[in-house]
Design a protein around this motif. Sequence first.
Motif, PDB file in Angstrom:
ATOM      1  N   TYR A  16       0.865  -1.179   0.000  1.00 24.59           N
ATOM      2  CA  TYR A  16       0.000   0.000   0.000  1.00 24.59           C
ATOM      3  C   TYR A  16       0.897   1.222   0.000  1.00 24.59           C
ATOM      4  O   TYR A  16       1.754   1.348   0.886  1.00 24.59           O
ATOM      5  CB  TYR A  16      -0.869   0.026   1.265  1.00 24.59           C
ATOM      6  CG  TYR A  16      -1.734  -1.188   1.406  1.00 24.59           C
ATOM      7  CD1 TYR A  16      -3.038  -1.197   0.942  1.00 24.59           C
ATOM      8  CD2 TYR A  16      -1.223  -2.350   1.990  1.00 24.59           C
ATOM      9  CE1 TYR A  16      -3.831  -2.329   1.045  1.00 24.59           C
ATOM     10  CE2 TYR A  16      -2.005  -3.484   2.099  1.00 24.59           C
ATOM     11  CZ  TYR A  16      -3.299  -3.476   1.618  1.00 24.59           C
ATOM     12  OH  TYR A  16      -4.054  -4.602   1.721  1.00 24.59           O
TER      13      TYR A  16
ATOM     14  N   SER B 156       1.211   5.709  -1.126  1.00 18.46           N
ATOM     15  CA  SER B 156       0.491   6.923  -1.546  1.00 18.46           C
ATOM     16  C   SER B 156       1.485   8.000  -1.963  1.00 18.46           C
ATOM     17  O   SER B 156       2.667   7.927  -1.617  1.00 18.46           O
ATOM     18  CB  SER B 156      -0.405   7.452  -0.422  1.00 18.46           C
ATOM     19  OG  SER B 156       0.359   8.204   0.496  1.00 18.46           O
TER      20      SER B 156
ATOM     21  N   ARG C 260      -4.118  13.308  -1.837  1.00 18.85           N
ATOM     22  CA  ARG C 260      -3.189  12.230  -2.203  1.00 18.85           C
ATOM     23  C   ARG C 260      -3.832  11.191  -3.111  1.00 18.85           C
ATOM     24  O   ARG C 260      -5.061  11.055  -3.168  1.00 18.85           O
ATOM     25  CB  ARG C 260      -2.681  11.509  -0.935  1.00 18.85           C
ATOM     26  CG  ARG C 260      -1.985  12.439   0.038  1.00 18.85           C
ATOM     27  CD  ARG C 260      -1.443  11.690   1.236  1.00 18.85           C
ATOM     28  NE  ARG C 260      -0.235  10.936   0.962  1.00 18.85           N
ATOM     29  CZ  ARG C 260       0.979  11.437   0.967  1.00 18.85           C
ATOM     30  NH1 ARG C 260       1.159  12.716   1.214  1.00 18.85           N
ATOM     31  NH2 ARG C 260       2.027  10.679   0.718  1.00 18.85           N
TER      32      ARG C 260
ATOM     33  N   TYR D 257      -3.694   6.992  -3.721  1.00 16.10           N
ATOM     34  CA  TYR D 257      -3.350   5.770  -2.975  1.00 16.10           C
ATOM     35  C   TYR D 257      -3.345   4.569  -3.917  1.00 16.10           C
ATOM     36  O   TYR D 257      -4.184   4.489  -4.825  1.00 16.10           O
ATOM     37  CB  TYR D 257      -4.380   5.507  -1.871  1.00 16.10           C
ATOM     38  CG  TYR D 257      -4.380   6.580  -0.804  1.00 16.10           C
ATOM     39  CD1 TYR D 257      -3.613   6.440   0.343  1.00 16.10           C
ATOM     40  CD2 TYR D 257      -5.138   7.745  -0.949  1.00 16.10           C
ATOM     41  CE1 TYR D 257      -3.599   7.425   1.329  1.00 16.10           C
ATOM     42  CE2 TYR D 257      -5.138   8.732   0.020  1.00 16.10           C
ATOM     43  CZ  TYR D 257      -4.364   8.558   1.166  1.00 16.10           C
ATOM     44  OH  TYR D 257      -4.353   9.538   2.120  1.00 16.10           O
TER      45      TYR D 257
ATOM     46  N   ARG E  22      -3.092   0.206  -4.003  1.00 17.83           N
ATOM     47  CA  ARG E  22      -3.039  -1.081  -3.309  1.00 17.83           C
ATOM     48  C   ARG E  22      -2.615  -2.133  -4.331  1.00 17.83           C
ATOM     49  O   ARG E  22      -3.212  -2.230  -5.411  1.00 17.83           O
ATOM     50  CB  ARG E  22      -4.441  -1.417  -2.791  1.00 17.83           C
ATOM     51  CG  ARG E  22      -4.561  -2.786  -2.211  1.00 17.83           C
ATOM     52  CD  ARG E  22      -6.013  -3.048  -1.844  1.00 17.83           C
ATOM     53  NE  ARG E  22      -6.095  -4.163  -0.932  1.00 17.83           N
ATOM     54  CZ  ARG E  22      -7.202  -4.533  -0.309  1.00 17.83           C
ATOM     55  NH1 ARG E  22      -8.320  -3.874  -0.504  1.00 17.83           N
ATOM     56  NH2 ARG E  22      -7.206  -5.558   0.498  1.00 17.83           N
TER      57      ARG E  22
ATOM     58  N   CYS F  56       2.904   6.548  -7.490  1.00 19.98           N
ATOM     59  CA  CYS F  56       2.312   5.379  -6.818  1.00 19.98           C
ATOM     60  C   CYS F  56       2.625   4.094  -7.589  1.00 19.98           C
ATOM     61  O   CYS F  56       2.984   3.078  -6.993  1.00 19.98           O
ATOM     62  CB  CYS F  56       0.798   5.539  -6.676  1.00 19.98           C
ATOM     63  SG  CYS F  56       0.331   6.629  -5.336  1.00 19.98           S
TER      64      CYS F  56
ATOM     65  N   SER G 189       3.472   3.883   8.868  1.00 18.59           N
ATOM     66  CA  SER G 189       3.848   4.370   7.538  1.00 18.59           C
ATOM     67  C   SER G 189       5.329   4.719   7.567  1.00 18.59           C
ATOM     68  O   SER G 189       5.879   5.005   8.636  1.00 18.59           O
ATOM     69  CB  SER G 189       3.023   5.589   7.148  1.00 18.59           C
ATOM     70  OG  SER G 189       3.356   6.674   7.974  1.00 18.59           O
TER      71      SER G 189
ATOM     72  N   TYR H 260       2.504   2.056   3.506  1.00 19.60           N
ATOM     73  CA  TYR H 260       1.657   1.905   4.697  1.00 19.60           C
ATOM     74  C   TYR H 260       1.461   0.440   5.073  1.00 19.60           C
ATOM     75  O   TYR H 260       1.551  -0.443   4.219  1.00 19.60           O
ATOM     76  CB  TYR H 260       0.243   2.440   4.432  1.00 19.60           C
ATOM     77  CG  TYR H 260       0.168   3.875   4.081  1.00 19.60           C
ATOM     78  CD1 TYR H 260      -0.076   4.837   5.053  1.00 19.60           C
ATOM     79  CD2 TYR H 260       0.322   4.284   2.763  1.00 19.60           C
ATOM     80  CE1 TYR H 260      -0.150   6.177   4.712  1.00 19.60           C
ATOM     81  CE2 TYR H 260       0.246   5.615   2.415  1.00 19.60           C
ATOM     82  CZ  TYR H 260       0.013   6.556   3.399  1.00 19.60           C
ATOM     83  OH  TYR H 260      -0.063   7.875   3.067  1.00 19.60           O
TER      84      TYR H 260
ATOM     85  N   LEU I 220      -4.263   2.741   6.693  1.00 19.51           N
ATOM     86  CA  LEU I 220      -4.804   3.578   5.613  1.00 19.51           C
ATOM     87  C   LEU I 220      -6.163   4.147   6.009  1.00 19.51           C
ATOM     88  O   LEU I 220      -6.923   3.472   6.717  1.00 19.51           O
ATOM     89  CB  LEU I 220      -4.986   2.734   4.353  1.00 19.51           C
ATOM     90  CG  LEU I 220      -3.754   2.498   3.500  1.00 19.51           C
ATOM     91  CD1 LEU I 220      -4.041   1.425   2.473  1.00 19.51           C
ATOM     92  CD2 LEU I 220      -3.339   3.782   2.785  1.00 19.51           C
TER      93      LEU I 220
ATOM     94  N   VAL J  67     -10.121   5.017   1.821  1.00 19.02           N
ATOM     95  CA  VAL J  67      -9.195   4.472   0.818  1.00 19.02           C
ATOM     96  C   VAL J  67      -9.407   2.966   0.706  1.00 19.02           C
ATOM     97  O   VAL J  67      -9.494   2.409  -0.397  1.00 19.02           O
ATOM     98  CB  VAL J  67      -7.730   4.776   1.214  1.00 19.02           C
ATOM     99  CG1 VAL J  67      -6.761   4.127   0.244  1.00 19.02           C
ATOM    100  CG2 VAL J  67      -7.499   6.269   1.275  1.00 19.02           C
TER     101      VAL J  67
END
Length: 399
Positions: free
Chosen positions: A7, A9, A36, A38, A40, A157, A179, A386, A391, A395
């Motif tokens: 994860y 961001s 931001r 993000y 995954r 990202c 994080s 993260y 998170l 998100v």
Amino acid sequence: MHTRDCYVSAPGKAILHGEHAVVHGKVALAVSLNLRTYLRLQSTSNGKVCINLPNIDTFLSWEITALQPLLDGCRDCLAKHVVLKQELDDDLLKRLRAFTGIADASTDTRSMAVLAFLYMYLSVFGEAKSLASITVSVWSELPTGAGLGSSAAYNVCLAAGLLSARGITSSPLTPQQDSARWSKEEMEQINRWAFMGEKIIHGNPSGVDNAVGTWGCFLRYHDGKITPLDRVPVLRILLTNTKVPRSTKVLVSGVKDKINKFPAVMKPVLESVDAVSCTCEQTLTEMSARGPSAEHYNILEELIDINQHHLNVMGVGHSSLDTLCKISLARGLHSKLTGAGGGGCGITLLRPETDASVIQSTVAELQACGFDCWETSIGGPGAQKYKKWSLPKQVLKCC
Ligand SMILES: Nc1ncnc2c1ncn2[C@@H]1O[C@H](COP(=O)(O)OP(=O)(O)O)[C@@H](O)[C@H]1O
Ligand SMILES: C[C@@](O)(CCOP(=O)(O)O)CC(=O)O
Ligand SMILES: [Mg+2]
């Protein structure tokens, strides 16, 4: 092959001064936003690469066996690219365009996002024995294509997530941390890869947006040289999104055409924007050293007006941005476009003494024009990794 779930961001940005001129080697000043993007990345076992991009309503998947032939004969050059990553691999890009049916001249939102993803995925994993079966989801708080660096946050990202999943960058998280950020060398690598993605989406990016997306905070950017500005005062900025769609790629290429057509006219304009950025930087440094004064704010406001005129001369203004400048100036506030212009977003400088009622009435009039308007906080952290549970809930729901 085995990949690590992750994860990450990255922040969007606002350019205070120097957009467009920075593409032609001039100074730009830019700052990260608290908005931001993000990502995954999940390891899967279905033999597919899936991408979920809810902001642009794009959900696609490919069989790994269908992608594999794109790498035939490419592995040696990819091995070099993984280490150096300075130039786009034109051959791979050509194969990808043929595979996806995306034309050279396309500026379509989905096509650009898909091309940047597939290029980065194949380059990062192509050097391994086999491609990885993964699902990548990206969700952003940033408006897409509005001048706040959504493309750069997306590319940072992708770079951070894919390099991390492949094990090229380390996992910076300790058991105690929710994080964390990577080492300087790893951040530089993420920034270089994100720049490749920007090249695919923008055509000819300066690199300022991916630099802010990677490093965060307030930066001076000049010809690839990134200098963090530590001594800057707290600035209050009102952001306005005119919601007029535009493409950075088209606007950047329009400015280049104008410079080629009228070099003697346009080069002094770029020089002047450079001087605006440098004068603004000096003023900010003085404000931080001696404390901000009314005279400092007068200078910042004049520089904003001068630059907005220059951007109009470059041909990247828009009637919606003129409306923003007019409405704010009627209340003594100064605005300019930010990012590529042609619509998208503008920034308005708020003085410390600006009354809340003035801001409220400005916002109300801008909203009545159909614009989105909000006071933003600036200087957020750059790219981060993260633990899943740290998170924001929103998100996790979206990606
Ligand atoms: N959240 C996102 N999901 C997918 N693609 C995105 C996202 N954010 C940005 N992009 C890509 O970036 C492009 C916008 O880049 P650009 O024209 O440079 O505008 P800006 O960077 O100012 O937002 C989109 O067309 C899309 O291809
Ligand atoms: C116009 C430019 O200076 C900034 C573009 O920013 P954005 O993509 O509009 O957020 C281009 C660049 O620096 O690469
Ligand atoms: Mg962009």
